[in-house]
Design an enzyme around this catalytic site. Structure first.
Site, PDB file in Angstrom:
ATOM      1  N   HIS A 134      -7.794  -0.836  14.868  1.00 28.45           N
ATOM      2  CA  HIS A 134      -7.279  -1.697  13.791  1.00 28.45           C
ATOM      3  C   HIS A 134      -5.744  -1.781  13.925  1.00 28.45           C
ATOM      4  O   HIS A 134      -4.995  -1.301  13.080  1.00 28.45           O
ATOM      5  CB  HIS A 134      -7.666  -1.088  12.442  1.00 28.45           C
ATOM      6  CG  HIS A 134      -7.601  -2.042  11.291  1.00 28.45           C
ATOM      7  ND1 HIS A 134      -7.141  -3.334  11.405  1.00 28.45           N
ATOM      8  CD2 HIS A 134      -7.924  -1.867   9.978  1.00 28.45           C
ATOM      9  CE1 HIS A 134      -7.198  -3.921  10.220  1.00 28.45           C
ATOM     10  NE2 HIS A 134      -7.670  -3.058   9.343  1.00 28.45           N
ATOM     11  N   ASP A 225      -8.909   7.067   4.895  1.00 26.76           N
ATOM     12  CA  ASP A 225      -9.679   5.823   4.839  1.00 26.76           C
ATOM     13  C   ASP A 225     -11.007   6.145   4.177  1.00 26.76           C
ATOM     14  O   ASP A 225     -11.325   7.313   3.910  1.00 26.76           O
ATOM     15  CB  ASP A 225      -9.878   5.270   6.260  1.00 26.76           C
ATOM     16  CG  ASP A 225     -10.327   3.807   6.277  1.00 26.76           C
ATOM     17  OD1 ASP A 225     -10.454   3.207   5.191  1.00 26.76           O
ATOM     18  OD2 ASP A 225     -10.568   3.282   7.372  1.00 26.76           O
ATOM     19  N   CYS A 266      -5.592   2.181   3.955  1.00 27.38           N
ATOM     20  CA  CYS A 266      -5.621   0.773   4.363  1.00 27.38           C
ATOM     21  C   CYS A 266      -6.327  -0.118   3.349  1.00 27.38           C
ATOM     22  O   CYS A 266      -6.180  -1.340   3.405  1.00 27.38           O
ATOM     23  CB  CYS A 266      -6.252   0.630   5.743  1.00 27.38           C
ATOM     24  SG  CYS A 266      -8.013   1.003   5.796  1.00 27.38           S
TER      25      CYS A 266
END
Length: 308
Positions: A134, A225, A266
């Site tokens: 990512h 995350d 994120c």
């Protein structure tokens, strides 16, 4: 023409130029209304295809808005609309799209789709996310860290939980930007040895820990995350939670790290699972600055891809 496929595949000098460009563009906007075009219109007359095989909020809105602010137009396509890789090869799709648009961003599952698209496209391709990496998110993270704390080189970054695609791109960035990296999580969820090896080969100090409290000592940045992917089955939830609960980003852990540590996620976050609301909304959290900076970092990535 430049593809932006992964952080470790982009020269350090170019990565630094992208971050610097993002900060200049953000500063230039100041307090302008969100829909106001940039004074500079480098994408005027350009069309960008935004392909989403995975659902998205931040990636879709930030890329779409970024193209518009820079004077371009975007075409948002879903994988189901295109039957990507079903009935037509990825290579042929790449060749066709290249006749219509000036740049392609794709958010997909299998990295092989991204790589094949880039191999056969005659326009730049940007990795908006794959199951493995990512990179656009991590460019925004580095931009955010440096806004608050100055250069990230030599700093300590700790990642908690599941060694997923965000973790992988952080390891790529550790090698390219020169920061130390610690993974704290279960052995079964460690990042791939390939990613660890790339970071170490590039000169980054990489450590693996099973003790979250010990791992965050002296951290400059703590990142986590979600514990479950959007496509994980419900049956996996309890098992994952039991495995990852010791790695929750909570106030006790932030206190162990110290006041100097920033917190990032994120998003979307599952509050009270991988992170508590006390930390998400606390003084060390920069998650919404981080989310905003997706827009600015990706605008700079697009400019770099088109050399404009």
């Amino acid at each position: 023409m430049n593809h932006f496929l992964d952080i470790h595949k982009t020269d350090t000098a170019d990565l630094r130029a992208i971050i610097d460009q993002a900060r200049v563009m953000k500063d230039a906007r100041g307090d302008l209304p969100k829909g106001t075009p940039d004074a500079d219109q480098p994408l005027a007359g350009r069309m960008v295809a935004l392909i989403f095989e995975k659902p998205s909020t931040r990636t879709r809105v930030s890329f779409d808005m970024g193209v518009r602010q820079m004077g371009g137009q975007s075409m948002v396509l879903s994988g189901s609309e295109m039957q990507l890789g079903h009935g037509e090869t990825i290579a042929d799709t790449a060749r066709v799209l290249s006749r219509y648009v000036d740049m392609i961003m794709i958010r997909t599952f299998d990295e092989s789709i991204l790589l094949e698209l880039a191999e056969y496209a005659s326009v730049p391709v940007i990795n908006g996310l794959t199951d493995r990496t990512h990179p656009c998110q991590i460019m925004a993270d580095i931009m955010t860290f440096e806004e608050h704390k100055g250069p990230i080189k030599g700093k300590k970054v700790v990642y908690l939980g599941d060694g997923n695609n965000v973790c992988a791109s952080l390891l790529h960035a550790a090698g390219q930007f020169g920061f130390d990296f610690t993974f704290a999580g279960p052995q079964s969820l460690e990042p791939d040895a390939e990613f660890i090896g790339l970071a170490r080969k590039a000169g980054a100090k990489v450590e693996i820990s099973r003790d979250a409290t010990e791992a965050v000592q002296g951290a400059d940045l703590i990142v986590t995350d979600t514990w479950l992917s959007m496509h994980d089955k419900q049956s996996a939830r309890e098992r994952r939670h039991n495995m990852l609960r010791p790695y929750q980003a909570n106030q006790q852990l932030m206190e162990a790290a110290g006041e100097q540590a920033l917190f990032m996620h994120c998003l979307p976050a599952h509050r009270e699972e991988e992170v508590t609301s006390e930390v998400m909304d606390g003084p060390q959290s920069v998650v919404f600055d981080e989310a905003e900076n997706r827009l600015h970092a990706q605008k700079a990535v697009m400019r770099w891809c088109l050399d404009v």
